[in-house]
Write a protein that holds these residues in place. Structure first.
Motif, PDB file in Angstrom:
ATOM      1  N   PRO A  88     -12.748  17.450  37.523  1.00 42.72           N
ATOM      2  CA  PRO A  88     -13.730  16.397  37.552  1.00 42.72           C
ATOM      3  C   PRO A  88     -13.047  14.948  37.233  1.00 42.72           C
ATOM      4  CG  PRO A  88     -14.787  18.070  36.159  1.00 42.72           C
ATOM      5  CD  PRO A  88     -13.104  18.481  36.617  1.00 42.72           C
ATOM      6  N   GLU A  89     -11.613  14.893  36.786  1.00 44.01           N
ATOM      7  CA  GLU A  89     -11.115  13.427  36.578  1.00 44.01           C
ATOM      8  C   GLU A  89     -10.503  13.241  37.778  1.00 44.01           C
ATOM      9  OE1 GLU A  89     -11.131  16.175  34.532  1.00 44.01           O
ATOM     10  OE2 GLU A  89      -9.203  16.557  33.801  1.00 44.01           O
ATOM     11  N   ASP A  90     -10.427  13.946  38.789  1.00 44.15           N
ATOM     12  CA  ASP A  90      -9.776  14.038  39.939  1.00 44.15           C
ATOM     13  C   ASP A  90     -10.884  13.024  40.984  1.00 44.15           C
ATOM     14  OD1 ASP A  90      -8.303  17.000  40.269  1.00 44.15           O
ATOM     15  OD2 ASP A  90      -7.320  15.094  39.713  1.00 44.15           O
ATOM     16  N   THR A  91     -12.069  12.910  40.654  1.00 42.82           N
ATOM     17  CA  THR A  91     -13.145  12.205  41.380  1.00 42.82           C
ATOM     18  C   THR A  91     -12.779  10.644  41.458  1.00 42.82           C
ATOM     19  OG1 THR A  91     -14.940  13.722  40.548  1.00 42.82           O
ATOM     20  CG2 THR A  91     -15.414  11.287  41.269  1.00 42.82           C
ATOM     21  N   ALA A  92     -12.818  10.263  42.604  1.00 41.17           N
ATOM     22  CA  ALA A  92     -12.149   8.912  43.180  1.00 41.17           C
ATOM     23  C   ALA A  92     -12.390   8.603  44.361  1.00 41.17           C
ATOM     24  CB  ALA A  92     -10.706   8.707  42.309  1.00 41.17           C
ATOM     25  N   VAL A  93     -12.064   7.395  45.034  1.00 40.02           N
ATOM     26  CA  VAL A  93     -11.791   7.153  46.162  1.00 40.02           C
ATOM     27  C   VAL A  93     -10.309   7.137  46.491  1.00 40.02           C
ATOM     28  CG1 VAL A  93     -12.065   5.469  47.976  1.00 40.02           C
ATOM     29  CG2 VAL A  93     -13.742   5.662  46.356  1.00 40.02           C
ATOM     30  N   TYR A  94      -9.937   8.052  47.548  1.00 36.75           N
ATOM     31  CA  TYR A  94      -8.437   8.131  47.836  1.00 36.75           C
ATOM     32  C   TYR A  94      -8.040   7.487  48.775  1.00 36.75           C
ATOM     33  CZ  TYR A  94      -8.132  11.836  44.237  1.00 36.75           C
ATOM     34  OH  TYR A  94      -8.076  12.575  43.205  1.00 36.75           O
ATOM     35  N   TYR A  95      -6.920   6.629  48.734  1.00 32.53           N
ATOM     36  CA  TYR A  95      -6.629   5.624  49.946  1.00 32.53           C
ATOM     37  C   TYR A  95      -5.289   5.890  50.319  1.00 32.53           C
ATOM     38  CZ  TYR A  95     -10.355   2.420  48.240  1.00 32.53           C
ATOM     39  OH  TYR A  95     -11.670   1.976  47.737  1.00 32.53           O
ATOM     40  N   CYS A  96      -4.966   5.652  51.698  1.00 29.18           N
ATOM     41  CA  CYS A  96      -3.855   5.832  52.090  1.00 29.18           C
ATOM     42  C   CYS A  96      -3.066   4.261  52.443  1.00 29.18           C
ATOM     43  CB  CYS A  96      -3.810   6.607  53.417  1.00 29.18           C
ATOM     44  SG  CYS A  96      -1.889   6.869  54.251  1.00 29.18           S
ATOM     45  N   ALA A  97      -1.730   4.397  52.118  1.00 34.02           N
ATOM     46  CA  ALA A  97      -1.195   2.961  52.311  1.00 34.02           C
ATOM     47  C   ALA A  97       0.271   3.098  52.824  1.00 34.02           C
ATOM     48  CB  ALA A  97      -1.025   2.235  50.737  1.00 34.02           C
ATOM     49  N   ALA A  98       0.708   2.105  53.516  1.00 35.70           N
ATOM     50  CA  ALA A  98       2.143   2.242  54.040  1.00 35.70           C
ATOM     51  C   ALA A  98       2.956   0.796  53.740  1.00 35.70           C
ATOM     52  CB  ALA A  98       2.038   2.221  55.563  1.00 35.70           C
ATOM     53  N   ARG A  99       4.306   1.255  53.364  1.00 41.18           N
ATOM     54  CA  ARG A  99       5.079   0.028  53.002  1.00 41.18           C
ATOM     55  C   ARG A  99       6.372   0.575  53.615  1.00 41.18           C
ATOM     56  NH1 ARG A  99       6.436   0.816  46.566  1.00 41.18           N
ATOM     57  NH2 ARG A  99       7.850   2.328  46.767  1.00 41.18           N
ATOM     58  N   ILE A 100       7.467  -0.468  53.742  1.00 39.78           N
ATOM     59  CA  ILE A 100       8.824  -0.207  54.329  1.00 39.78           C
ATOM     60  C   ILE A 100       9.837   0.486  53.437  1.00 39.78           C
ATOM     61  CG2 ILE A 100      10.838  -1.559  55.065  1.00 39.78           C
ATOM     62  CD1 ILE A 100       8.638  -1.288  57.247  1.00 39.78           C
ATOM     63  N   GLY A 101       9.710   0.096  51.984  1.00 43.14           N
ATOM     64  CA  GLY A 101      10.685   0.648  51.259  1.00 43.14           C
ATOM     65  C   GLY A 101      10.138   2.180  50.613  1.00 43.14           C
ATOM     66  N   PHE A 102      11.052   3.081  50.232  1.00 44.57           N
ATOM     67  CA  PHE A 102      10.650   4.051  49.600  1.00 44.57           C
ATOM     68  C   PHE A 102      10.610   3.733  48.142  1.00 44.57           C
ATOM     69  CE2 PHE A 102       9.522   8.624  49.007  1.00 44.57           C
ATOM     70  CZ  PHE A 102      10.158   8.876  47.773  1.00 44.57           C
ATOM     71  N   TYR A 103      11.623   3.398  47.373  1.00 46.20           N
ATOM     72  CA  TYR A 103      11.696   3.179  45.989  1.00 46.20           C
ATOM     73  C   TYR A 103      11.041   1.734  45.565  1.00 46.20           C
ATOM     74  CZ  TYR A 103      14.635   7.121  46.074  1.00 46.20           C
ATOM     75  OH  TYR A 103      15.246   8.274  46.137  1.00 46.20           O
ATOM     76  N   THR A 104      10.818   0.610  46.660  1.00 49.77           N
ATOM     77  CA  THR A 104      10.321  -0.402  46.000  1.00 49.77           C
ATOM     78  C   THR A 104       9.581  -1.011  47.122  1.00 49.77           C
ATOM     79  OG1 THR A 104      12.372  -1.697  46.549  1.00 49.77           O
ATOM     80  CG2 THR A 104      12.229  -0.850  44.430  1.00 49.77           C
TER      81      THR A 104
END
Length: 120
Positions: A88-104
């Motif tokens: 139940p605590e997984d209930t949320a809106v899930y978003y996908c996002a993109a950025r250039i770097g992997f670590y920062t």
């Protein structure tokens, strides 16, 4: 420019599974890291997982490790978030996002989100 469209959310009973999809488009998508975040009502947005589009290197948040898996299908330009043993605590809106770097780096592109609701 990168466009992201999430899908696959829904209402699931606790213990069930879901696979979320993030369809990405853009001429330089191979240069990006795709991340999944979630935001529950009244809570701050939380990092869940990320994957390098080019190398496949991935990282999962400790809070969901063992239940969440991130993967990509280069041919379909799609990143997946497999969620098992939903709680139940997984209930949320899930978003996908993109950025250039992997670590920062800052996530510059975001999808519209997909709702996941887990009933007990």
């Amino acid at each position: 420019q990168v466009q992201l469209v999430e899908s696959g959310g829904g209402l699931v009973q606790a213990g069930g599974s879901l696979r979320l999809s993030c369809a990405a488009s853009g001429r330089t998508i191979n240069s990006y890291t795709l991340g999944w975040f979630r935001q529950a009502p009244g809570k701050e947005r939380e990092f869940v997982a990320r994957i390098s589009w080019n190398t496949g290197t991935s990282a999962i948040a400790d809070s969901v490790k063992g239940r969440f898996t991130i993967s990509r299908d280069n041919a379909k330009n799609t990143v997946y978030l497999q969620i098992d043993n939903l709680k139940p605590e997984d209930t949320a809106v899930y978003y996908c996002a993109a950025r250039i770097g992997f670590y920062t780096g800052r996530y510059d592109y975001w999808g519209q989100g997909t709702q996941v609701t887990v009933s007990s």
